[in-house]
Design an enzyme around this catalytic site. Sequence first.
Site, PDB file in Angstrom:
ATOM      1  N   ASN A   1      -8.004  31.361  25.488  1.00 43.37           N
ATOM      2  CA  ASN A   1      -8.225  32.673  26.115  1.00 43.37           C
ATOM      3  C   ASN A   1      -9.396  33.465  25.512  1.00 43.37           C
ATOM      4  O   ASN A   1      -9.874  34.429  26.101  1.00 43.37           O
ATOM      5  CB  ASN A   1      -6.956  33.549  26.054  1.00 43.37           C
ATOM      6  CG  ASN A   1      -5.895  33.136  27.052  1.00 43.37           C
ATOM      7  OD1 ASN A   1      -4.715  33.388  26.844  1.00 43.37           O
ATOM      8  ND2 ASN A   1      -6.291  32.502  28.152  1.00 43.37           N
TER       9      ASN A   1
ATOM     10  N   ASP B   1       1.982  33.743  33.891  1.00 42.51           N
ATOM     11  CA  ASP B   1       0.706  33.609  34.604  1.00 42.51           C
ATOM     12  C   ASP B   1       0.665  34.524  35.827  1.00 42.51           C
ATOM     13  O   ASP B   1       1.690  34.796  36.452  1.00 42.51           O
ATOM     14  CB  ASP B   1       0.532  32.138  35.027  1.00 42.51           C
ATOM     15  CG  ASP B   1      -0.916  31.817  35.355  1.00 42.51           C
ATOM     16  OD1 ASP B   1      -1.794  32.671  35.126  1.00 42.51           O
ATOM     17  OD2 ASP B   1      -1.175  30.694  35.848  1.00 42.51           O
TER      18      ASP B   1
HETATM   19  C1  FPP Z   1      -1.952  35.238  32.469  1.00 45.86           C
HETATM   20  O1  FPP Z   1      -2.435  35.988  33.533  1.00 45.86           O
HETATM   21  C2  FPP Z   1      -1.539  36.079  31.371  1.00 45.86           C
HETATM   22  C3  FPP Z   1      -2.148  36.145  30.155  1.00 45.86           C
HETATM   23  C4  FPP Z   1      -3.349  35.356  29.795  1.00 45.86           C
HETATM   24  C5  FPP Z   1      -1.685  37.017  29.095  1.00 45.86           C
HETATM   25  C6  FPP Z   1      -0.223  37.368  29.087  1.00 45.86           C
HETATM   26  C7  FPP Z   1      -0.106  38.578  28.272  1.00 45.86           C
HETATM   27  C8  FPP Z   1       0.699  39.624  28.509  1.00 45.86           C
HETATM   28  C9  FPP Z   1       1.709  39.659  29.578  1.00 45.86           C
HETATM   29  C10 FPP Z   1       0.606  40.866  27.678  1.00 45.86           C
HETATM   30  C11 FPP Z   1       0.772  40.756  26.203  1.00 45.86           C
HETATM   31  C12 FPP Z   1       1.922  39.944  25.734  1.00 45.86           C
HETATM   32  C13 FPP Z   1       2.983  40.389  24.990  1.00 45.86           C
HETATM   33  C14 FPP Z   1       3.973  39.397  24.460  1.00 45.86           C
HETATM   34  C15 FPP Z   1       3.205  41.797  24.696  1.00 45.86           C
HETATM   35  P1  FPP Z   1      -3.927  35.742  34.039  1.00 45.86           P
HETATM   36  O2  FPP Z   1      -4.764  36.859  33.521  1.00 45.86           O
HETATM   37  O3  FPP Z   1      -4.385  34.390  33.656  1.00 45.86           O
HETATM   38  O4  FPP Z   1      -3.713  35.876  35.580  1.00 45.86           O
HETATM   39  P2  FPP Z   1      -4.570  35.145  36.727  1.00 45.86           P
HETATM   40  O5  FPP Z   1      -4.348  33.676  36.561  1.00 45.86           O
HETATM   41  O6  FPP Z   1      -3.949  35.683  37.965  1.00 45.86           O
HETATM   42  O7  FPP Z   1      -5.990  35.563  36.534  1.00 45.86           O
END
Ligand code: FPP
Length: 249
Positions: free
Chosen positions: A66, A18
Amino acid sequence: MTKHALKNIPRHVAIIMDGNGRWANVRGLPRSMGHRKGVEAVREAVRTAAELGVEYLTLFAFSSENWSRPESEVSDLMGLLKTFVRRDLQTLHKENVRIRVIGDRSNLRSDILPLLLEAEERTRDNTAITLVIAFNYGARDEIARAVRSIAGDVAAGILHPAEVTPECISARLDTADIPDPDLIIRTSGEERLSNFLLWQAAYAELMFIPDFWPDFSRETFHDALRNYAGRERRFGGVTAAAPTLAVGS
Ligand code: FPP
């Protein structure tokens, strides 16, 4: 650091990655940059976990919730996942990493599903570490799919209701042949599970760390495992060394 420098290595670590968006925000960058840096952190986490002797690393890459993000962000995340599977597959395979994917596979886009299936198929005999990618994953959805499959078998007379035990339910989940996580880490300071591995988390140690996911480094991983090694897991019982007053948990 060698494989044996840390004691009591968890067999299965699961991570809610996250804070990509906030990482970008505080730098005045677009959220997409946060996700890009997030993929770099993924690479380092897989390498570190394998080095440390973790057998299973589960990463929450995309939840079934998501899809409600803006279309451009969804397509950006899909693109990153596709690139990761395409570009990194060779390296991961060479490093003896087995890839598994959990989550709902029905209705997955035709440009994603074959890639995920190929990654699973090509790496199926690898033994260094299993990287479990939770994609289009939601724990309640996973449990509902398992219950539907059990209900079908009960209705067909293949399964008796008395046979519906916790083991029977575990065996119908996407994680059927994967041990429950010993440690679940969530980055970015949020303290909740957000529909991640709810059934499997029954006895997991939970760790909430303040770093945004793109800042999750080798050192952060080592610190987390050091913290885990100091915890006492009782699985509802008592340890031999525990005083008699310390019943239950
Ligand atoms: C949360 O950050 C992260 C995600 C929803 C996606 C995680 C995905 C990756 C790291 C890339 C792809 C994965 C792989 C395995 C290659 P957020 O966007 O919710 O952050 P925020 O809460 O600060 O808005």
